[in-house]
Design a protein around this motif. Structure first.
Motif, short mmCIF file in Angstrom:
data_model
loop_
_atom_site.label_atom_id
_atom_site.label_comp_id
_atom_site.label_asym_id
_atom_site.label_seq_id
_atom_site.Cartn_x
_atom_site.Cartn_y
_atom_site.Cartn_z
N ILE A 93 16.11 -23.20 9.59
CA ILE A 93 15.23 -24.11 8.84
C ILE A 93 13.96 -23.38 8.40
N ASP A 94 13.39 -22.59 9.30
CA ASP A 94 12.15 -21.87 8.99
C ASP A 94 12.34 -20.84 7.88
N LEU A 95 13.57 -20.35 7.71
CA LEU A 95 13.82 -19.28 6.74
C LEU A 95 14.35 -19.79 5.41
N VAL A 96 14.30 -21.09 5.19
CA VAL A 96 14.77 -21.67 3.93
C VAL A 96 13.77 -21.41 2.81
N ARG A 97 12.50 -21.47 3.11
CA ARG A 97 11.45 -21.44 2.09
C ARG A 97 11.39 -20.11 1.34
N PRO A 98 10.95 -20.13 0.08
CA PRO A 98 10.79 -18.88 -0.68
C PRO A 98 9.84 -17.92 0.02
N GLY A 99 10.15 -16.63 -0.04
CA GLY A 99 9.31 -15.62 0.58
C GLY A 99 9.66 -15.33 2.02
N SER A 100 10.68 -15.98 2.56
CA SER A 100 11.06 -15.76 3.96
C SER A 100 11.69 -14.38 4.14
N TYR A 101 11.35 -13.74 5.25
CA TYR A 101 12.00 -12.48 5.59
C TYR A 101 12.00 -12.30 7.10
N VAL A 102 12.80 -11.37 7.57
CA VAL A 102 12.90 -11.06 8.99
C VAL A 102 12.90 -9.55 9.16
N LEU A 282 2.86 -17.51 -12.60
CA LEU A 282 3.75 -16.44 -12.16
C LEU A 282 3.96 -16.45 -10.66
N SER A 283 5.09 -15.91 -10.25
CA SER A 283 5.31 -15.54 -8.86
C SER A 283 6.11 -14.24 -8.88
N CYS A 284 6.05 -13.47 -7.80
CA CYS A 284 6.73 -12.18 -7.78
C CYS A 284 7.01 -11.76 -6.35
N CYS A 285 7.81 -10.70 -6.22
CA CYS A 285 8.12 -10.17 -4.89
C CYS A 285 6.91 -9.44 -4.31
N ASN A 286 6.78 -9.53 -3.00
CA ASN A 286 5.78 -8.76 -2.28
C ASN A 286 6.40 -7.40 -1.93
N ASN A 287 5.98 -6.37 -2.67
CA ASN A 287 6.59 -5.05 -2.50
C ASN A 287 5.74 -4.10 -1.66
N PHE A 288 4.71 -4.62 -1.01
CA PHE A 288 3.90 -3.76 -0.15
C PHE A 288 4.69 -3.39 1.10
N LYS A 289 4.41 -2.21 1.61
CA LYS A 289 5.14 -1.72 2.78
C LYS A 289 4.83 -2.58 4.00
N MET A 290 5.87 -2.99 4.72
CA MET A 290 5.72 -3.79 5.92
C MET A 290 6.12 -2.95 7.13
N CYS A 291 5.37 -3.10 8.20
CA CYS A 291 5.70 -2.37 9.42
C CYS A 291 5.65 -3.29 10.63
N CYS A 292 4.48 -3.88 10.91
CA CYS A 292 4.37 -4.77 12.07
C CYS A 292 4.52 -6.23 11.66
N GLY A 293 4.22 -6.56 10.40
CA GLY A 293 4.32 -7.94 9.93
C GLY A 293 3.17 -8.83 10.35
N ARG A 308 -13.04 -4.06 -0.88
CA ARG A 308 -12.22 -5.11 -0.29
C ARG A 308 -10.88 -4.53 0.16
N VAL A 309 -10.46 -4.92 1.35
CA VAL A 309 -9.16 -4.52 1.89
C VAL A 309 -8.33 -5.78 2.12
N LYS A 310 -7.15 -5.80 1.56
CA LYS A 310 -6.28 -6.97 1.72
C LYS A 310 -5.05 -6.59 2.54
N ARG A 311 -4.73 -7.45 3.50
CA ARG A 311 -3.54 -7.25 4.33
C ARG A 311 -2.43 -8.13 3.77
N PHE A 312 -1.54 -7.53 3.00
CA PHE A 312 -0.61 -8.32 2.21
C PHE A 312 0.64 -8.78 2.97
#
Length: 329
Positions: A93-102, A282-293, A308-312
């Motif tokens: 259920i939690d992973l149904v929404r757009p943008g979900s990843y594991v 617009l909407s788009c994929c988050n292509n920033f590198k993920m490591c710890c999440g 400014r530093v953003k944690r994407f």
């Protein structure tokens, strides 16, 4: 300059406050950033400062690891692997929404997991589908996964797509989906959301560099068929793509989802600006590198003008904002 409200994808959820709040680096709470006054940057209905205090000034328990049984594995010439596995019902259920990843673990070592977008989450049979492109050392181990074996995942995470507010705002309108390569995977939950909100959806897929589009199985569930065109030519929008966008705008499309690399997103934004159509959402994929999440390791950070530093992996943003004022050096 685009004025944007800072938003944290985890604020107000069961995973808030997180380690950032514990260390004084909360994205939203001014007091947890060291300020004297309460000046929350984006009120989400919950006081993060109070939640941290009530929890003994400790972060909430983070995401858990789940051992899941692999139900089906489809190998496409050792380039792409589609895996379907059975997950707990709540996780599905939690992973149904757009943008979900594991994060998928392919080794016993906790540091060797891979962030993978959810392609489909079926809440009726709890089967989750992911599509993985074989690129490096960690993803090569995916080729060894067999049916009926176990796979370890960590989740749920939700910031795999930027512009979620724009997706939620689409109701009874016309939408255009532009997808390239492996981007067909994260586009599926977006399409599911748009269809559920009575939108008329047109899908255009550039399958390069692959031979398959991979998405026919799930598109057929919504009675959709992808049109295949080259969207990029030598790093620029193709003539076909420009015509597709122009025709869509004439037909009343006011929202476009871009499921591909940053170069595709950037070129679409530039072309819309050239047409003086900044009103198109617009909407788009988050292509920033993920490591710890969790925004701690810094792999997902980008630096913008004004220091400014953003944690994407945490910060939800408008697609137009991720390029404006961004420092590429």
């Amino acid at each position: 300059m685009i004025k944007e409200a800072i938003d944290c994808i985890d604020a107000g959820t069961e995973y808030c406050p997180c380690k950032l709040a514990e260390s004084g680096d909360c994205l939203l709470c001014s007091q947890l950033q060291g300020e004297c006054f309460c000046d929350c940057l984006n009120w989400k209905g919950v006081c993060i400062y109070q939640e941290l205090y009530n929890n003994g000034n400790k972060a909430k328990e983070g995401r858990k690891n789940y051992t899941c049984v692999v139900k089906e594995v489809t190998n496409y010439n050792d380039e792409v692997v589609m895996i379907k596995f059975e997950a707990p019902h709540k996780l599905a259920i939690d992973l149904v929404r757009p943008g979900s990843y594991v994060f998928v673990r392919t080794d016993e070592n906790n540091y060797f997991d891979i962030p993978i977008s959810i392609m489909n989450s079926n809440i009726e049979n709890n089967i989750i589908t992911i599509l993985i492109e074989i690129r490096g050392i960690k993803t090569k181990n995916i080729l060894n996964i067999k049916e009926k074996e176990n796979i370890v995942i960590r989740g749920p995470y939700w910031n795999g797509v930027f512009g979620l507010k724009n997706i939620n705002a689409q109701k009874g309108g016309k939408s255009l989906i532009l997808a390239k390569g492996i981007g067909v995977a994260p586009m599926m939950p977006v399409i599911r959301k748009l269809i559920a909100q009575d939108n008329d959806v047109k899908v255009v897929v550039d399958k390069n560099p692959f031979e398959n589009t991979f998405g026919e199985e799930f598109l057929s569930e919504y009675s959709l068929k992808a049109n295949e065109y080259d969207l990029l030519e030598q790093g620029k929008l193709s003539d076909h793509c420009k015509v597709i966008i122009k025709e869509a705008l004439k037909e009343g499309v006011k929202y476009i989802h871009i499921a591909g690399a940053d170069i595709l997103t950037y070129n679409v934004i530039q072309y819309l600006d050239k047409l003086d159509r900044k009103d198109v959402l617009l909407s788009c994929c988050n292509n920033f590198k993920m490591c710890c999440g969790e925004g701690v390791c810094g792999a997902c950070t980008a630096r913008f003008s004004g220091h400014r530093v953003k944690r994407f992996c945490k910060e939800q943003s408008n697609p137009r904002s991720i390029f404006e004022g961004r420092r590429f050096i």
